[in-house]
Enzyme design. Structure first.
Site, PDB file in Angstrom:
ATOM      1  N   GLN A  62       0.721  -1.227  -0.073  1.00 52.01           N
ATOM      2  CA  GLN A  62      -0.118  -0.103   0.156  1.00 52.01           C
ATOM      3  C   GLN A  62       0.736   1.525  -0.005  1.00 52.01           C
ATOM      4  OE1 GLN A  62      -3.258   0.262  -0.323  1.00 52.01           O
ATOM      5  NE2 GLN A  62      -3.279   2.443   0.102  1.00 52.01           N
ATOM      6  N   CYS A 124      14.285  -1.335  -4.950  1.00 51.95           N
ATOM      7  CA  CYS A 124      14.509  -2.092  -6.038  1.00 51.95           C
ATOM      8  C   CYS A 124      15.946  -2.028  -6.600  1.00 51.95           C
ATOM      9  CB  CYS A 124      13.624  -1.810  -7.218  1.00 51.95           C
ATOM     10  SG  CYS A 124      13.422  -0.065  -7.437  1.00 51.95           S
ATOM     11  N   GLN A 151      17.450   3.796 -14.297  1.00 53.90           N
ATOM     12  CA  GLN A 151      16.262   3.498 -13.840  1.00 53.90           C
ATOM     13  C   GLN A 151      15.237   3.673 -14.507  1.00 53.90           C
ATOM     14  OE1 GLN A 151      18.226   4.272  -9.257  1.00 53.90           O
ATOM     15  NE2 GLN A 151      16.083   4.027  -9.313  1.00 53.90           N
ATOM     16  N   SER A 154       9.028   3.014 -14.248  1.00 55.73           N
ATOM     17  CA  SER A 154       8.274   2.089 -13.347  1.00 55.73           C
ATOM     18  C   SER A 154       8.439   2.232 -11.793  1.00 55.73           C
ATOM     19  CB  SER A 154       8.148   0.460 -13.518  1.00 55.73           C
ATOM     20  OG  SER A 154       9.534   0.097 -13.640  1.00 55.73           O
ATOM     21  N   GLU A 229      17.538   8.272  -3.135  1.00 57.46           N
ATOM     22  CA  GLU A 229      17.964   7.003  -3.808  1.00 57.46           C
ATOM     23  C   GLU A 229      19.280   6.681  -3.450  1.00 57.46           C
ATOM     24  OE1 GLU A 229      15.482   5.269  -4.902  1.00 57.46           O
ATOM     25  OE2 GLU A 229      16.082   3.784  -6.373  1.00 57.46           O
ATOM     26  N   LYS A 232      20.662   4.911  -0.473  1.00 57.77           N
ATOM     27  CA  LYS A 232      20.146   3.659  -0.147  1.00 57.77           C
ATOM     28  C   LYS A 232      21.044   2.448  -0.353  1.00 57.77           C
ATOM     29  CE  LYS A 232      15.153   4.893  -0.432  1.00 57.77           C
ATOM     30  NZ  LYS A 232      13.877   4.798  -1.369  1.00 57.77           N
ATOM     31  N   ARG A 256      17.243   8.316 -13.777  1.00 56.59           N
ATOM     32  CA  ARG A 256      16.133   7.588 -14.376  1.00 56.59           C
ATOM     33  C   ARG A 256      16.367   7.862 -16.013  1.00 56.59           C
ATOM     34  NH1 ARG A 256      12.686   5.543 -11.412  1.00 56.59           N
ATOM     35  NH2 ARG A 256      12.244   7.356 -10.246  1.00 56.59           N
ATOM     36  N   HIS A 263      15.398  -1.885 -14.464  1.00 55.57           N
ATOM     37  CA  HIS A 263      16.547  -0.836 -13.895  1.00 55.57           C
ATOM     38  C   HIS A 263      17.686  -1.663 -14.415  1.00 55.57           C
ATOM     39  CE1 HIS A 263      13.835   1.301 -11.773  1.00 55.57           C
ATOM     40  NE2 HIS A 263      14.173   1.142 -10.458  1.00 55.57           N
TER      41      HIS A 263
HETATM   42  N1  HSE Z   1      12.681   4.193  -5.795  1.00 56.95           N
HETATM   43  C1  HSE Z   1      12.930   3.522  -6.942  1.00 56.95           C
HETATM   44  C2  HSE Z   1      12.847   4.434  -8.056  1.00 56.95           C
HETATM   45  C3  HSE Z   1      11.850   2.279  -7.244  1.00 56.95           C
HETATM   46  O1  HSE Z   1      12.583   5.357  -8.270  1.00 56.95           O
HETATM   47  O2  HSE Z   1      13.243   3.659  -9.627  1.00 56.95           O
HETATM   48  C4  HSE Z   1      11.549   1.683  -5.802  1.00 56.95           C
HETATM   49  O3  HSE Z   1      12.436   1.170  -5.161  1.00 56.95           O
END
Ligand code: HSE
Length: 358
Positions: A62, A124, A151, A154, A229, A232, A256, A263
């Site tokens: 969710q 991810c 990335q 999605s 991001e 992480k 992105r 990815h």
């Molecule tokens: N945060 C990642 C992204 C996806 O924006 O591609 C989810 O882990």
């Protein structure tokens, strides 16, 4: 979207037969529940704590706000069930385990033995990186690693995926009839495309053009040069590996690109000792059954090591493995994985199986 992929995967693997599934929604209570093998049923209210507390295991796709609202209330009222979550809210909490069982099954087993009950899917990009290179970490061979990501839309969300396609169509439309005329000048076509990119790309969700461009920042600005991001990779990566006490430096930039759901990442690995390529490849490929090693050759790379080739597949492709000019203790490689599968849904359903199978 992660929930939909999870249901698809549960159906494909027959997971409905090993649990008695109930479905809950914050917005669609009363509707028909997806059938993962349990037959017709109605969706329950995801804010009904009494109903939730009657479940042995809760799997949430969710999002973090829901987790932050519901999880503490359930624990406060003494619910002792297992909470499996796709959201990041609980990931770095001491009590939580980041689940990626092909890579960190020993960490999961130790946590189960210690009575832990919060099982959280990793970011991810981090999960896919470790699915690709977990073997080298497990063998203790990595001194440090950089990872430069490519990335997919999605990762930003379902509406961003739609907008990417709309942007692609918009660029095509901007070029218009010039594209159909082989005699038209490429610089004229480019002028139209560039004008569309700068002036009128539909970008309500993404904020900027992604089709025909890229976005070198993902998630919030942490104010210290890092995007959220990027933080992480090191934090989650080491937690997954059980190395948080003596972490391996893992760091890089997250970008992105205009892919739909895969990815990709280019990595540089500083090994603790010079190694032959064959040994490195053997360790990468031997880590688990979902690594697909692609020979470092042109044809194989272009046909097997791309988002187009990997989309919808559980295998994580790893290729372009070679030494760098800096020495035989430096390796570069490229990896591509479907971020909705190992990057999101798959670790959750496998954790469910693991709990049920105990
Ligand atoms: N945060 C990642 C992204 C996806 O924006 O591609 C989810 O882990």
């Amino acid at each position: 979207m992660v929930g939909s992929v999870l249901v698809e995967r549960m159906r494909a693997e027959g997971d409905g037969a090993v649990v008695e599934p109930r479905f809950f929604s914050t917005t669609q209570a009363g509707g028909a529940a997806p059938d993962v093998g349990q037959g017709a049923a109605r969706v329950g209210d995801a804010n009904d704590l009494d109903a939730l507390a009657r479940c042995d295991i809760l799997v949430s796709c969710q999002g973090g706000d829901y987790t932050e609202a519901v999880h503490p209330q359930l624990r406060a009222r003494g619910w002792g069930g297992h909470w499996i979550d796709a959201a990041s809210a609980l990931r770095m909490k001491h009590e939580s385990v980041i689940i990626l069982d092909p890579v960190n099954r020993p960490v999961i087993d130790a946590a189960l033995a210690a009575g832990r009950r919060d099982w959280i899917g990793g970011n991810c990009t981090v999960s896919l990186m470790l699915m690709a290179f977990g073997g080298l970490f497990r063998a203790g061979l990595v001194e440090w690693m950089t990872t430069m990501t490519y990335q997919a839309a999605s990762g930003a969300g379902a509406r961003e995926m739609r907008e990417l396609l709309v942007q692609m169509g918009h660029l095509r439309d901007a070029a218009g009839g010039l594209l159909d005329d082989p005699a038209s000048a490429i610089l004229d076509i480019d002028r139209r495309a560039s004008a569309a990119l700068r002036n009128d790309m539909p970008a309500e969700r993404l904020g900027f053009p992604l089709a025909g461009s890229l976005l070198p920042w993902i998630d919030r600005d942490l104010g210290n040069g890092y995007s959220r991001e990027e933080l992480k990779a090191g934090a989650e990566g080491n937690k997954i590996l059980g190395l948080s006490a003596a972490p391996v430096p893992i760091d890089g930039l997250c970008v992105r690109i205009g892919a739909m759901r895969c990815h990709s990442q280019a990595v540089t690995i500083k090994l603790k000792r010079p190694m032959q390529l064959a040994e490195v490849e053997r360790i990468i490929a031997g880590a688990h059954e979902w690594v697909r090693l692609v020979p470092n050759e042109r044809e194989a790379s272009l046909s097997e090591l791309t988002p187009a080739a990997v989309t919808g597949k559980l295998d994580v492709a790893v290729g372009r493995v070679r030494h760098l000019a800096m020495g035989d203790d430096y390796i570069t490689a490229f990896t591509v994985g479907d971020q909705l599968l190992w990057g999101a849904a798959e670790p959750l359903r496998r954790m469910l199986r693991l709990l049920v199978g105990r």
